[in-house]
Design a protein around this motif. Structure first.
Motif, short mmCIF file in Angstrom:
data_model
loop_
_atom_site.label_atom_id
_atom_site.label_comp_id
_atom_site.label_asym_id
_atom_site.label_seq_id
_atom_site.Cartn_x
_atom_site.Cartn_y
_atom_site.Cartn_z
N THR A 11 16.87 3.63 61.39
CA THR A 11 16.48 4.19 62.90
C THR A 11 15.76 5.34 62.49
OG1 THR A 11 18.37 3.16 63.83
CG2 THR A 11 17.25 5.01 65.07
N PHE A 12 14.46 5.63 63.26
CA PHE A 12 13.90 6.87 62.97
C PHE A 12 14.00 7.99 64.33
CE2 PHE A 12 11.99 3.59 60.70
CZ PHE A 12 11.42 4.16 59.57
N PRO A 13 13.85 9.31 63.68
CA PRO A 13 14.17 10.10 64.77
C PRO A 13 13.44 10.06 65.93
CG PRO A 13 13.64 11.16 62.72
CD PRO A 13 13.17 9.76 62.67
N PRO A 14 14.07 10.26 67.26
CA PRO A 14 13.38 10.18 68.43
C PRO A 14 12.16 10.85 68.65
CG PRO A 14 15.54 11.15 68.90
CD PRO A 14 15.50 11.24 67.45
N ALA A 50 6.18 4.16 73.13
CA ALA A 50 6.75 3.24 72.15
C ALA A 50 5.47 3.19 70.98
CB ALA A 50 6.63 1.87 72.72
N PHE A 51 4.27 3.28 71.31
CA PHE A 51 3.35 3.47 70.23
C PHE A 51 3.30 4.72 69.55
CE2 PHE A 51 -1.39 4.15 69.01
CZ PHE A 51 -1.51 2.77 68.51
N ALA A 52 3.68 5.98 70.13
CA ALA A 52 4.09 7.16 69.18
C ALA A 52 5.11 6.71 68.29
CB ALA A 52 4.62 8.13 70.13
N ALA A 53 6.15 6.01 68.66
CA ALA A 53 7.19 5.62 67.46
C ALA A 53 6.75 4.84 66.69
CB ALA A 53 8.61 5.20 68.50
N MET A 54 5.93 3.66 67.02
CA MET A 54 5.40 2.89 66.04
C MET A 54 4.48 3.60 64.91
SD MET A 54 4.41 -0.49 68.01
CE MET A 54 4.60 -0.30 69.59
N THR A 55 3.77 4.62 65.77
CA THR A 55 2.73 5.52 64.68
C THR A 55 3.50 6.38 63.57
OG1 THR A 55 1.10 5.55 66.37
CG2 THR A 55 0.83 7.11 64.72
N ALA A 56 4.70 6.75 64.05
CA ALA A 56 5.52 7.55 63.10
C ALA A 56 6.03 6.74 62.09
CB ALA A 56 6.61 8.14 63.81
N ASP A 60 5.00 6.95 57.99
CA ASP A 60 6.21 7.77 57.21
C ASP A 60 5.65 7.22 55.82
OD1 ASP A 60 8.46 7.87 55.59
OD2 ASP A 60 9.77 7.95 57.51
N PRO A 61 5.55 8.00 54.82
CA PRO A 61 5.14 7.76 53.34
C PRO A 61 6.40 6.76 52.79
CG PRO A 61 5.46 10.01 53.57
CD PRO A 61 5.44 9.45 55.00
N SER A 62 7.48 7.13 53.19
CA SER A 62 8.66 6.21 52.44
C SER A 62 8.77 4.88 52.89
CB SER A 62 10.09 7.16 52.86
OG SER A 62 10.40 6.65 54.28
N VAL A 63 8.26 4.42 53.81
CA VAL A 63 8.05 3.09 54.38
C VAL A 63 7.07 2.29 53.84
CG1 VAL A 63 7.83 1.69 56.16
CG2 VAL A 63 9.00 3.82 56.49
N LEU A 89 9.75 11.37 78.53
CA LEU A 89 10.13 10.18 77.96
C LEU A 89 10.13 10.29 76.38
CD1 LEU A 89 8.20 7.33 79.87
CD2 LEU A 89 10.60 8.20 80.21
N SER A 90 10.95 9.83 75.70
CA SER A 90 11.13 9.94 74.09
C SER A 90 11.64 8.42 73.90
CB SER A 90 12.26 10.70 73.94
OG SER A 90 12.52 10.96 72.43
N ALA A 91 11.03 8.02 72.68
CA ALA A 91 11.45 6.69 72.14
C ALA A 91 12.25 6.85 70.69
CB ALA A 91 10.23 5.82 71.92
N THR A 92 13.36 5.86 70.61
CA THR A 92 13.89 5.97 69.33
C THR A 92 13.65 4.68 68.70
OG1 THR A 92 15.50 7.53 70.10
CG2 THR A 92 16.22 6.36 68.08
#
Lengths: 135, 134
Positions: A11-14, A50-56, A60-63, A89-92
């Motif tokens: 799970t990634f940060p919000p 949701a797109f912002a969360a997917m972009t993160a 993410d270099p560890s992914v 709004l925030s997406a987790t």
């Protein structure tokens, strides 16, 4: 290189809070030829968060996802309530599933979209297809 | 009390999609992937031309649902697979996307709508699922 199995269940940060402006809703509706009347937002508007969360996730270099190899395979929304102007709004995002098919990683994500009070607004499920080299 | 009846065929909604729509959508959604506005980039990844964002087509399906429901804010579930790209030519005419809907069933939770979204007679969304609240 297939993605490491350890990304499954992460799970990634919000995402940083996104304030929904009336102007943005007007622009979003107008892009599909619709008119925003000041009430509920167009149903697919939560994709912005949701797109912002997917972009993160993808950056993410560890992914280890290579952005240019990603195709949006599927998207689903379950709504608790419509988005309205003024929402913060925030997406987790959680990686729910990870499969390898034909050299591609099929990444199933769930993003819980919440408002400023932490209450649920909508759940966005996205399937990202990360094509391997030569696939 | 639902305004829908199982088996009801909803009026077809036809939308024209041009490059100008995609540029506006890119800005409004934040999805700036150049395959949705640059022929050069679309060609380098093996696409037949600039394609609409899958989410653009899904937004058109949402627009049809809003029309059938009598306004926005009634969609409780919406989703689909992006199975076939919608190629958008660089001209004034663009392409037509047709959204067809039939009321599959009506329960206390709402009305499940069977959707068919096509471009040039071909289905562009796979396994679309939509529910309008009661």
């Amino acid at each position: 290189m297939p993605l490491d199995a350890s990304v499954k269940g992460r799970t990634f940060p919000p995402t940083a809070p996104y304030t929904v402006s009336r102007e943005r809703l007007v622009e979003f509706a107008a892009s599909t030829g619709a008119t925003y009347d000041g009430g509920p937002a167009p149903a697919t508007f939560p994709i912005v968060v949701a797109f912002a969360a997917m972009t993160a996730l993808m950056r993410d270099p560890s992914v280890g996802i290579e952005l240019h190899r990603v195709v949006h395979g599927e998207q689903r929304f379950l709504y608790t309530r419509p988005v309205v102007a003024g929402d913060e709004l925030s997406a987790t995002l959680t990686v729910e599933t990870l499969r390898q098919i034909g050299g591609a990683d099929i990444i199933g994500t769930r993003s819980e979209i919440t408002d400023a009070g932490g209450l649920p607004v909508c759940t966005a499920y996205a399937t990202l297809v990360h094509r391997g080299e030569g696939s | 009390m639902s305004r829908f009846t199982a088996g009801e065929v909803l009026p077809d909604q036809t939308y024209t999609v041009t490059r100008a729509h995609l540029v506006r959508y890119a800005g409004a959604s934040g999805d700036l992937n150049p395959i949705h506005w640059s022929d050069r980039v679309a060609a380098t990844v093996g696409l037949p031309g600039v394609i609409a964002h899958g989410m653009y087509t899904l937004a058109l399906a949402a627009r049809a649902l809003d029309t059938w429901a009598g306004g926005p804010g009634h969609v409780v579930e919406l989703g689909a697979k992006f199975t076939r790209p919608v190629v958008v030519p660089d001209d004034e005419a663009g392409v037509q996307v047709v959204v067809r809907g039939t009321v599959k069933n009506v329960t206390g939770e709402g009305a499940q709508i069977a959707l068919e979204v096509t471009c040039g007679g071909e289905k562009v969304l796979g396994m679309p699922r939509a529910v309008l609240g009661a």
